[in-house]
Design a protein around this motif. Structure first.
Motif, PDB file in Angstrom:
ATOM      1  N   ARG A   1      -5.734  -2.531  -0.980  1.00  0.00           N
ATOM      2  CA  ARG A   1      -5.573  -2.908  -2.442  1.00  0.00           C
ATOM      3  C   ARG A   1      -7.075  -3.055  -2.992  1.00  0.00           C
ATOM      4  O   ARG A   1      -7.965  -3.159  -2.428  1.00  0.00           O
ATOM      5  CB  ARG A   1      -5.246  -4.742  -2.213  1.00  0.00           C
TER       6      ARG A   1
ATOM      7  N   SER B   1      -3.871   8.272  -1.533  1.00  0.00           N
ATOM      8  CA  SER B   1      -3.292   7.107  -1.550  1.00  0.00           C
ATOM      9  C   SER B   1      -1.968   7.247  -2.506  1.00  0.00           C
ATOM     10  O   SER B   1      -1.762   8.256  -2.958  1.00  0.00           O
ATOM     11  CB  SER B   1      -4.024   5.984  -2.331  1.00  0.00           C
ATOM     12  N   ALA B   2      -1.218   6.347  -2.440  1.00  0.00           N
ATOM     13  CA  ALA B   2       0.186   6.402  -3.383  1.00  0.00           C
ATOM     14  C   ALA B   2      -0.282   6.657  -4.844  1.00  0.00           C
ATOM     15  O   ALA B   2      -1.083   5.990  -5.460  1.00  0.00           O
ATOM     16  CB  ALA B   2       0.992   5.030  -3.040  1.00  0.00           C
TER      17      ALA B   2
ATOM     18  N   ASN C   1       0.298   6.332  -8.663  1.00  0.00           N
ATOM     19  CA  ASN C   1       0.945   5.891  -9.898  1.00  0.00           C
ATOM     20  C   ASN C   1       1.695   6.609 -10.786  1.00  0.00           C
ATOM     21  O   ASN C   1       1.547   8.068 -10.658  1.00  0.00           O
ATOM     22  CB  ASN C   1      -0.124   4.747 -10.589  1.00  0.00           C
TER      23      ASN C   1
ATOM     24  N   GLN D   1      -7.883   9.517   2.775  1.00  0.00           N
ATOM     25  CA  GLN D   1      -6.299   9.651   2.793  1.00  0.00           C
ATOM     26  C   GLN D   1      -5.948   9.635   1.534  1.00  0.00           C
ATOM     27  O   GLN D   1      -6.291   8.701   0.843  1.00  0.00           O
ATOM     28  CB  GLN D   1      -5.610   8.822   3.982  1.00  0.00           C
TER      29      GLN D   1
ATOM     30  N   PRO E   1      -3.319   1.187   7.199  1.00  0.00           N
ATOM     31  CA  PRO E   1      -2.571   2.298   6.573  1.00  0.00           C
ATOM     32  C   PRO E   1      -2.935   2.039   5.219  1.00  0.00           C
ATOM     33  O   PRO E   1      -3.171   0.922   4.555  1.00  0.00           O
ATOM     34  CB  PRO E   1      -1.111   2.004   6.714  1.00  0.00           C
ATOM     35  N   GLN E   2      -3.205   3.191   4.506  1.00  0.00           N
ATOM     36  CA  GLN E   2      -3.424   3.259   3.095  1.00  0.00           C
ATOM     37  C   GLN E   2      -2.566   2.509   2.041  1.00  0.00           C
ATOM     38  O   GLN E   2      -2.923   1.858   1.052  1.00  0.00           O
ATOM     39  CB  GLN E   2      -3.909   4.645   2.814  1.00  0.00           C
ATOM     40  N   GLU E   3      -1.277   2.350   2.585  1.00  0.00           N
ATOM     41  CA  GLU E   3      -0.086   1.820   1.802  1.00  0.00           C
ATOM     42  C   GLU E   3      -0.585   0.389   1.630  1.00  0.00           C
ATOM     43  O   GLU E   3      -0.044  -0.434   0.689  1.00  0.00           O
ATOM     44  CB  GLU E   3       1.108   2.137   2.513  1.00  0.00           C
ATOM     45  N   PHE E   4      -1.245  -0.238   2.535  1.00  0.00           N
ATOM     46  CA  PHE E   4      -1.621  -1.664   2.758  1.00  0.00           C
ATOM     47  C   PHE E   4      -2.926  -1.862   1.921  1.00  0.00           C
ATOM     48  O   PHE E   4      -3.064  -3.249   1.754  1.00  0.00           O
ATOM     49  CB  PHE E   4      -1.746  -2.180   3.970  1.00  0.00           C
TER      50      PHE E   4
ATOM     51  N   GLY F   1      -6.592   2.615  -2.904  1.00  0.00           N
ATOM     52  CA  GLY F   1      -5.808   1.335  -2.618  1.00  0.00           C
ATOM     53  C   GLY F   1      -5.129   0.936  -3.906  1.00  0.00           C
ATOM     54  O   GLY F   1      -5.380   1.486  -5.146  1.00  0.00           O
ATOM     55  N   LYS F   2      -3.946   0.295  -3.861  1.00  0.00           N
ATOM     56  CA  LYS F   2      -3.087  -0.207  -4.921  1.00  0.00           C
ATOM     57  C   LYS F   2      -4.001  -1.020  -5.966  1.00  0.00           C
ATOM     58  O   LYS F   2      -4.360  -2.117  -5.326  1.00  0.00           O
ATOM     59  CB  LYS F   2      -2.075  -0.829  -4.435  1.00  0.00           C
TER      60      LYS F   2
END
Length: 414
Positions: free
Chosen positions: A215, A345-346, A348, A343, A210-213, A153-154
């Motif tokens: 946190r 994650s985005a 950094n 999955q 979705p993984q982009e959401f 998560g972000k």
């Protein structure tokens, strides 16, 4: 001459000696006083006063003789006193000495039975958030980084008192607190709005967020942040439904009371929704005072930062030896858990730089020291923190690690 008296009689004889000695001194003083008084009386009273003085002096003389006899039977009075004290001390302190030896004789090879070696697996299994308790220098930031890379998560950090380099692995835009509590309060409201959007998404689109959401919120020194108006609602709402909506929170404090986490009146939330992780002295004190386990306390002390407590379970985790593990529990529709591949994650900016370097140097092993020399991006980061990035990326299938501990490196592989 040495007394042959038994220690049980010695104290009584010493008391008799002291009384006789003081009686003699008192009698002598009274006799002298009567003689002085008689000199000032009328002639007809002087014989009576003189007689009383002589009688008192005789009583004192006899007491003096008694004191001499007692002294002879006791021998050297000072030595007898020391012998008496030593006998008393042996009788009264021997059990304490034995107890001290018993407590101190802790097996250095002792190992706890309920040892945890993967705290993330435990946390995912119980589906809770984390209350991280520790003092300054106990490694809370490093623990937070480890958990965030494993859970995903972000990463968003709330910290109104951060120093340069404290959160070097977090994107600057996601480190909130330079504007003080008002900035944090606003960010907490945005997090609550995002949490509500995830509720709508699960209801109207899909239960799989979705993984982009996703946190991963880190709230440093929550007792300070608790002054924010949105803090009580932020921690309560995320504690209750955050995990279902892929909104994980890690709250940091130096004590784990409900008041420190803005949960006064709702202390049950701290027990039912959070795993308590205690580091350093906090873990040792918990083992000693709450669990009453001196062996566990010594075991924690001997392990340094790699040993801590996860709820009532001892945990041993050397982050320098952390190996990739791509399996993590996830929720299913039945409310249980199943194992699925995590999955990616985005990434950094730090992970992106590492990936770009690896793709430009295929097959070459990248070490933490190389990164520090290659770019200023990692200037405020410790080597152990860089190695966690290596392991995290390999964990998600982005390259692979080689070596362990201080020799851990990363290289790109498809």
């Amino acid at each position: 001459m040495t007394s042959d008296l038994h220690p049980s009689q010695l104290h009584q004889h010493l008391q008799m000696y002291e009384r006789a000695k003081w009686s003699y001194c008192g009698g002598l003083a009274i006799s002298m006083g009567l003689l002085f008084l008689g000199a000032t009386q009328k002639p007809e009273y002087k014989p009576w006063v003189l007689g009383a003085s002589v009688a008192t002096l005789e009583v004192g003389r006899r007491h003096r003789q008694t004191a001499k006899l007692l002294q002879e039977s006791l021998g050297d009075i000072d030595r007898a006193s020391r012998l008496n004290f030593q006998a008393w001390a042996r009788a009264n302190t021997q059990p304490t000495a034995q107890l001290a030896l018993t407590v101190g004789a802790i097996d250095v090879n002792w190992q706890p039975e309920n040892l945890i070696t993967d705290p993330v697996e435990y946390i995912n299994r119980v589906q809770k958030h984390v209350a991280l308790v520790g003092g300054t220098g106990d490694g809370k930031s490093t623990q937070a980084q480890y958990f965030s890379t494993r859970i995903g998560g972000k990463v968003v950090v709330y910290d109104v008192d951060s120093a340069k380099g404290d959160w070097g692995w977090v994107a600057p835009s996601d480190l909130i607190g330079d504007g003080g509590l008002p900035e944090v309060d606003k960010a907490m409201q945005e997090a609550l709005d995002h949490l509500e959007k995830m509720r709508v998404y699960r209801k109207e689109v899909s239960k799989d967020i979705p993984q982009e959401f996703a946190r991963f919120y880190i709230a440093e020194e929550f007792p300070v942040l608790a002054d924010c108006d949105n803090a009580p609602q932020w921690i309560r709402q995320h504690a209750k439904v955050g995990r279902k909506r892929k909104q994980f929170i890690m709250v940091l404090a130096q004590n784990d009371t409900a008041a420190n986490f803005a949960l006064e009146g709702d202390a049950d939330i701290l027990d039912t929704c959070f795993v308590r992780i205690r580091l350093g002295k906090k873990a040792q004190d918990y083992a000693k005072s709450t669990l009453k386990n001196p062996q566990l306390e010594q075991w924690l002390k001997a392990g340094g930062k790699k040993r801590f407590m996860v709820d009532d379970h001892p945990c041993e985790l050397d982050l320098g030896l952390w190996q990739p593990n791509a399996i993590a529990p996830a929720e299913n529709s039945g409310g249980g858990s199943e194992e699925v591949l995590m999955q990616p994650s985005a990434m950094n900016e730090f992970e992106q730089f590492i990936l770009d370097w690896g793709q430009q140097h295929p097959g070459e092993v990248l070490k933490a020291a190389h990164l520090s020399r290659a770019t200023r991006l990692f200037d405020n980061m410790q080597p152990d923190e860089i190695r966690i990035f290596f392991a995290s990326m390999a964990d998600r299938g982005l390259g692979e690690v080689e070596g362990s501990g201080d020799r851990l490196g990363w290289r790109w592989s498809k």
